[in-house]
Motif scaffolding. Structure first.
Motif, mmCIF file in Angstrom:
data_model
loop_
_atom_site.group_PDB
_atom_site.id
_atom_site.type_symbol
_atom_site.label_atom_id
_atom_site.label_comp_id
_atom_site.label_asym_id
_atom_site.label_seq_id
_atom_site.Cartn_x
_atom_site.Cartn_y
_atom_site.Cartn_z
ATOM 1 N N PHE A 27 20.861 -51.275 38.720
ATOM 2 C CA PHE A 27 21.665 -51.723 37.580
ATOM 3 C C PHE A 27 22.321 -53.065 37.877
ATOM 4 O O PHE A 27 22.396 -53.943 37.014
ATOM 5 C CB PHE A 27 22.716 -50.678 37.211
ATOM 6 N N GLU A 28 22.800 -53.237 39.107
ATOM 7 C CA GLU A 28 23.395 -54.516 39.510
ATOM 8 C C GLU A 28 22.394 -55.652 39.349
ATOM 9 O O GLU A 28 22.720 -56.733 38.845
ATOM 10 C CB GLU A 28 23.847 -54.446 40.977
ATOM 11 N N CYS A 79 13.657 -50.521 31.580
ATOM 12 C CA CYS A 79 13.210 -49.304 32.272
ATOM 13 C C CYS A 79 12.085 -49.616 33.261
ATOM 14 O O CYS A 79 12.054 -49.072 34.368
ATOM 15 C CB CYS A 79 12.774 -48.257 31.254
ATOM 16 N N ASP A 80 11.168 -50.500 32.862
ATOM 17 C CA ASP A 80 10.085 -50.896 33.768
ATOM 18 C C ASP A 80 10.644 -51.628 34.987
ATOM 19 O O ASP A 80 10.208 -51.398 36.121
ATOM 20 C CB ASP A 80 9.084 -51.794 33.039
ATOM 21 N N ARG A 81 11.601 -52.525 34.750
ATOM 22 C CA ARG A 81 12.216 -53.270 35.845
ATOM 23 C C ARG A 81 12.991 -52.333 36.771
ATOM 24 O O ARG A 81 12.957 -52.479 38.004
ATOM 25 C CB ARG A 81 13.149 -54.338 35.269
ATOM 26 N N PHE A 82 13.667 -51.370 36.187
ATOM 27 C CA PHE A 82 14.430 -50.387 36.960
ATOM 28 C C PHE A 82 13.503 -49.648 37.926
ATOM 29 O O PHE A 82 13.798 -49.517 39.116
ATOM 30 C CB PHE A 82 15.107 -49.409 36.001
ATOM 31 N N GLU A 83 12.371 -49.171 37.413
ATOM 32 C CA GLU A 83 11.424 -48.448 38.266
ATOM 33 C C GLU A 83 10.887 -49.362 39.364
ATOM 34 O O GLU A 83 10.764 -48.952 40.527
ATOM 35 C CB GLU A 83 10.266 -47.902 37.440
ATOM 36 N N CYS A 86 13.451 -49.867 42.129
ATOM 37 C CA CYS A 86 13.724 -48.656 42.900
ATOM 38 C C CYS A 86 12.546 -48.155 43.722
ATOM 39 O O CYS A 86 12.743 -47.403 44.693
ATOM 40 C CB CYS A 86 14.153 -47.519 41.961
ATOM 41 N N ARG A 87 11.337 -48.584 43.383
ATOM 42 C CA ARG A 87 10.136 -47.922 43.919
ATOM 43 C C ARG A 87 10.119 -47.839 45.450
ATOM 44 O O ARG A 87 9.975 -46.757 46.021
ATOM 45 C CB ARG A 87 8.886 -48.639 43.417
ATOM 46 N N LYS A 88 10.244 -48.946 46.125
ATOM 47 C CA LYS A 88 10.166 -48.934 47.591
ATOM 48 C C LYS A 88 11.343 -48.178 48.210
ATOM 49 O O LYS A 88 11.163 -47.419 49.175
ATOM 50 C CB LYS A 88 10.118 -50.359 48.122
ATOM 51 N N GLY A 89 12.516 -48.366 47.650
ATOM 52 C CA GLY A 89 13.691 -47.684 48.182
ATOM 53 C C GLY A 89 13.593 -46.179 48.079
ATOM 54 O O GLY A 89 14.040 -45.457 48.979
ATOM 55 N N MET A 90 12.986 -45.681 47.008
ATOM 56 C CA MET A 90 12.868 -44.238 46.818
ATOM 57 C C MET A 90 11.942 -43.604 47.846
ATOM 58 O O MET A 90 12.048 -42.417 48.131
ATOM 59 C CB MET A 90 12.370 -43.940 45.400
ATOM 60 N N LEU A 91 11.033 -44.380 48.410
ATOM 61 C CA LEU A 91 10.138 -43.842 49.431
ATOM 62 C C LEU A 91 10.788 -43.827 50.809
ATOM 63 O O LEU A 91 10.422 -43.026 51.665
ATOM 64 C CB LEU A 91 8.842 -44.666 49.473
ATOM 65 N N GLY A 117 16.760 -36.448 35.887
ATOM 66 C CA GLY A 117 16.918 -37.336 34.745
ATOM 67 C C GLY A 117 15.928 -38.483 34.766
ATOM 68 O O GLY A 117 15.807 -39.224 33.787
ATOM 69 N N ALA A 118 15.201 -38.659 35.872
ATOM 70 C CA ALA A 118 14.195 -39.710 35.965
ATOM 71 C C ALA A 118 13.002 -39.374 35.075
ATOM 72 O O ALA A 118 12.755 -38.197 34.772
ATOM 73 C CB ALA A 118 13.743 -39.875 37.409
ATOM 74 N N PRO A 119 12.236 -40.387 34.656
ATOM 75 C CA PRO A 119 11.035 -40.115 33.855
ATOM 76 C C PRO A 119 10.082 -39.167 34.574
ATOM 77 O O PRO A 119 9.896 -39.266 35.793
ATOM 78 C CB PRO A 119 10.413 -41.504 33.681
ATOM 79 N N LEU A 120 9.477 -38.277 33.829
ATOM 80 C CA LEU A 120 8.682 -37.190 34.390
ATOM 81 C C LEU A 120 7.581 -37.698 35.317
ATOM 82 O O LEU A 120 7.463 -37.245 36.459
ATOM 83 C CB LEU A 120 8.084 -36.350 33.256
ATOM 84 N N GLU A 121 6.753 -38.644 34.852
ATOM 85 C CA GLU A 121 5.633 -39.106 35.660
ATOM 86 C C GLU A 121 6.114 -39.819 36.919
ATOM 87 O O GLU A 121 5.516 -39.701 37.990
ATOM 88 C CB GLU A 121 4.717 -40.010 34.834
ATOM 89 N N GLU A 122 7.200 -40.568 36.804
ATOM 90 C CA GLU A 122 7.768 -41.251 37.969
ATOM 91 C C GLU A 122 8.264 -40.229 38.992
ATOM 92 O O GLU A 122 8.036 -40.384 40.200
ATOM 93 C CB GLU A 122 8.912 -42.156 37.532
ATOM 94 N N ALA A 123 8.940 -39.188 38.519
ATOM 95 C CA ALA A 123 9.460 -38.162 39.425
ATOM 96 C C ALA A 123 8.320 -37.457 40.156
ATOM 97 O O ALA A 123 8.410 -37.192 41.367
ATOM 98 C CB ALA A 123 10.291 -37.146 38.635
ATOM 99 N N ARG A 124 7.244 -37.166 39.446
ATOM 100 C CA ARG A 124 6.103 -36.510 40.089
ATOM 101 C C ARG A 124 5.447 -37.437 41.109
ATOM 102 O O ARG A 124 5.035 -36.993 42.179
ATOM 103 C CB ARG A 124 5.106 -36.058 39.026
ATOM 104 N N ARG A 125 5.365 -38.718 40.779
ATOM 105 C CA ARG A 125 4.763 -39.675 41.708
ATOM 106 C C ARG A 125 5.599 -39.808 42.988
ATOM 107 O O ARG A 125 5.056 -39.863 44.093
ATOM 108 C CB ARG A 125 4.611 -41.027 41.021
ATOM 109 N N ILE A 126 6.920 -39.822 42.838
ATOM 110 C CA ILE A 126 7.795 -39.940 44.009
ATOM 111 C C ILE A 126 7.645 -38.734 44.927
ATOM 112 O O ILE A 126 7.533 -38.867 46.152
ATOM 113 C CB ILE A 126 9.262 -40.123 43.578
#
Length: 222
Positions: A27-28, A79-83, A86-91, A117-126
């Motif tokens: 968000f920052e 939302c695309d930018r947010f994902e 976050c992508r590398k950090g979430m791993l 609360g994360a998007p379904l497909e993103e949560a499954r991918r993580i």
């Protein structure tokens, strides 16, 4: 005599992984062109409304904090930018203490679900990329609400609500459990205010190392 535990529902951020700060940083970054005071309000809003989807949060930010219109195109871009941010950090982010041991052990005896609360497909991918998806019966996310996901699971699997458990770190998790009459355990994060109401919760814990001892006061693990 304690009830058998039929299934357990876990939030993800702040319950399985220590990922709330990664999303606060996102968000920052997204609102980096705004003054520090505005960014601080946005981050505070995010941290005090855990469990809500980013779609809801972006709409609130524009409506209540920025007082600016938000088009569907802007919302999708955010939302695309947010994902992306976050992508590398979430791993790489660490697990909440005790979380990995709990899900490994419990998955051998009862079905486990992630409801985030994360998007379904993103949560499954993580969960797949972190190699923990095999421990869960399924993973669910937005745009369907947590309240509705709990209801759907209970109905589809014919679980008794009082023999299930929801573990969360946000008021949205507590509400999803309470609306569906599911017992709730809240994780309190050190250095953050208690987000929970005086609603029906069976325990509050600091880390998941404390989870099993709290659960065994009310349930029998198969």
């Amino acid at each position: 005599m304690n009830r058998y535990l039929d299934a357990a529902f876990f939030d993800f951020d702040g319950v399985i992984t220590e990922s709330n700060e990664i999303k606060a940083s996102a968000f920052e970054i997204i609102f980096s062109d705004y003054p520090e005071e505005i960014r601080s309000r946005i981050v505070d809003y995010h941290l005090t409304t855990g469990g809500k989807s980013r779609f809801v949060k972006f709409k609130y930010i524009y409506d209540q904090i920025l007082n600016e219109p938000l088009s569907n195109e802007q919302l999708k871009a955010h939302c695309d930018r947010f994902e992306e941010v976050c992508r590398k950090g979430m791993l790489r982010v660490t697990y909440v203490p005790g979380a990995l041991n709990v899900i490994k052990a419990w998955s051998e005896t009862i079905p486990l679900y992630i409801i985030t609360g994360a998007p379904l497909e993103e949560a499954r991918r993580i969960t797949e990329n972190r190699k923990i998806s095999d421990y869960f019966h399924d993973v669910f996310g937005s745009p369907v609400s947590k309240i509705e996901w709990v209801q759907r699971i209970l109905q589809a699997q014919h679980y008794r609500a009082d023999r299930c458990l929801f573990i969360g770190d946000a008021q949205a998790d507590q509400v999803a459990a309470a609306v569906n009459d599911v017992p709730f355990i809240g994780r309190l994060r050190k250095g953050y205010p208690n987000p929970f109401t005086d609603g029906p919760s069976i325990a509050y814990i600091n880390n998941l190392t404390e989870l099993e001892s709290s659960v065994l006061k009310h349930f029998t693990l198969r």
